[in-house]
Enzyme design. Sequence first.
Site, PDB file in Angstrom:
ATOM      1  N   MET A  81       0.818  -1.207   0.000  1.00  0.00           N
ATOM      2  CA  MET A  81       0.000   0.000   0.000  1.00  0.00           C
ATOM      3  C   MET A  81       0.856   1.264   0.000  1.00  0.00           C
ATOM      4  SD  MET A  81      -2.975   1.222  -0.226  1.00  0.00           S
ATOM      5  CE  MET A  81      -3.987  -0.226   0.063  1.00  0.00           C
ATOM      6  N   CYS A  82       2.003   1.220   0.689  1.00  0.00           N
ATOM      7  CA  CYS A  82       2.851   2.405   0.731  1.00  0.00           C
ATOM      8  C   CYS A  82       3.381   2.756  -0.655  1.00  0.00           C
ATOM      9  CB  CYS A  82       4.009   2.197   1.709  1.00  0.00           C
ATOM     10  SG  CYS A  82       5.046   0.771   1.339  1.00  0.00           S
ATOM     11  N   THR A  83       3.674   1.724  -1.458  1.00  0.00           N
ATOM     12  CA  THR A  83       4.148   1.956  -2.822  1.00  0.00           C
ATOM     13  C   THR A  83       3.036   2.544  -3.683  1.00  0.00           C
ATOM     14  OG1 THR A  83       5.700   0.116  -2.658  1.00  0.00           O
ATOM     15  CG2 THR A  83       5.131   0.865  -4.871  1.00  0.00           C
ATOM     16  N   SER A 103       2.395   6.264  -2.258  1.00  0.00           N
ATOM     17  CA  SER A 103       3.454   7.285  -2.192  1.00  0.00           C
ATOM     18  C   SER A 103       4.487   7.209  -3.305  1.00  0.00           C
ATOM     19  CB  SER A 103       4.186   7.175  -0.840  1.00  0.00           C
ATOM     20  OG  SER A 103       3.280   7.231   0.232  1.00  0.00           O
TER      21      SER A 103
END
EC number: 6.2.1.64
Length: 480
Positions: free
Chosen positions: A254-256, A259
């Site tokens: 999810m961070c990839t 962001s």
Amino acid sequence: MADAEEPEKKRRRIEDPTENLKHRATRPSVHPPYGTNVMAVDGGHGVGGCDWDGRWNHVTKFLERPGPFTHPDFEPSAESLQFLLETCKILVIGAGGLGCELLKNLALSGFRIIHVVDMDTIDLSNLNRQFLFRPKDVGRPKAEVAANFINSRIPGCKVASHFKKIQDFDESFYRQFHIIVCGLDSIIARRWMNGMLISLLSYEDGVLDPSSIIPLIDGGTEGFKGNARVILPGMTACIDCTLELYPPQINFPMCTIASMPRLPEHCIEYARILQWPKEKPFGDTSLDGDNPEHIEWVFERARKRAAEFNITGVTYRLTQGVVKRIIPAVASTNAVIAAACATEVFKIATSAYIPLNNYLVFNDVDGLYTYTFEAERKENCSACSQVPQDLQFPSSAKLQEVLQFLTESASLQMKSPAITTTLEGKNKTLYLQSVKSIEERTRPNLCKTLKELGLSDGQELAVADVTTPQTVLFKLNFTT
């Protein structure tokens, strides 16, 4: 001398279960009688007189005369054909690209008593390769349409359809079949079916009863690649024995996605996961991968997101593929793999030829390449080894780490494991994800160490998961 005898032992180990098919033929059916929806074709042959002279010549050539490739113990006779036509009961799981080919091949090979199970309905995109369907069938159950088509085109064939999940049936349903053939695109469904057939095995004083074995023929395709395999539960390598051959489904962090997107797929997932529920472009409607307007919306948002990060490659087709988790399908690959699977069904049902031992790989990406090998049973297979699996963890490890191991291990690949154990003579649920109220109550256990949970070295943990109908036993071994 022992070396010379070894191939013979292996061959007979594969062949013996096929002898039990005819013994099981007298077993009463536990399924309701078939309907009589069989239409006459080509002017003239109803159910009663559908076998005109010469109809099965292509089959009798294999069954009523010897040949250089027949089984050494095979005795040509007319009984094998009658077994196919009147008794042998086949279950086909999946009525998609592989399933349509399988139903056609089996029906034209003399198998008349066939059941087909599929939980999906027909989509417009299916029509380019799933040839039993027509534009008028869009929206209807695949199993029902496929069964009706075969029944109407092939006189005497009685295909019964089931518009359900495989998990909706109990043991008595599966026990009635002589052979089961899978044409699935889901690893979870394959593993569940594998577990069901293993649960049907009977042992007497630790010795497997061959008559309880129901052979499983499994086929799979992806683009120009495919495979076919023969599984004799309890005797040969099962699906879980070779689970490492099936890579886990790719999920982007999810961070990839939020962001640091680097791929066009990241942009599509951003629009699907984050923007859709936030903006609600069509109200409180869930994203429907079969709705062109929904796909168009995701495509436009993903394209804008990609432009912001100078990412190229976002297309409508890729968007649809990511949203629907589409596995590329090629009609010719389906045809080849289905032909291989149907051939194995024929070989096992008739005992005329030695079955595949036991894995065939097909690849025509660049030229044509195929080979076979024997996948060997895994001694500590979680599905078929009949022994508890070892879990190596220090007592200071948290339950979350155990859960993570069960889902990320290449040899287990569980999806939503529920962990229970016995403490002080009582069953205790350590964690269960599928029921919201129990998940909330057991969630604090994830942060506790195994010692804090009261677990000890040698403790048995029972794990249930959607990948199998059976509970898998693990033995906890504390490491220092």
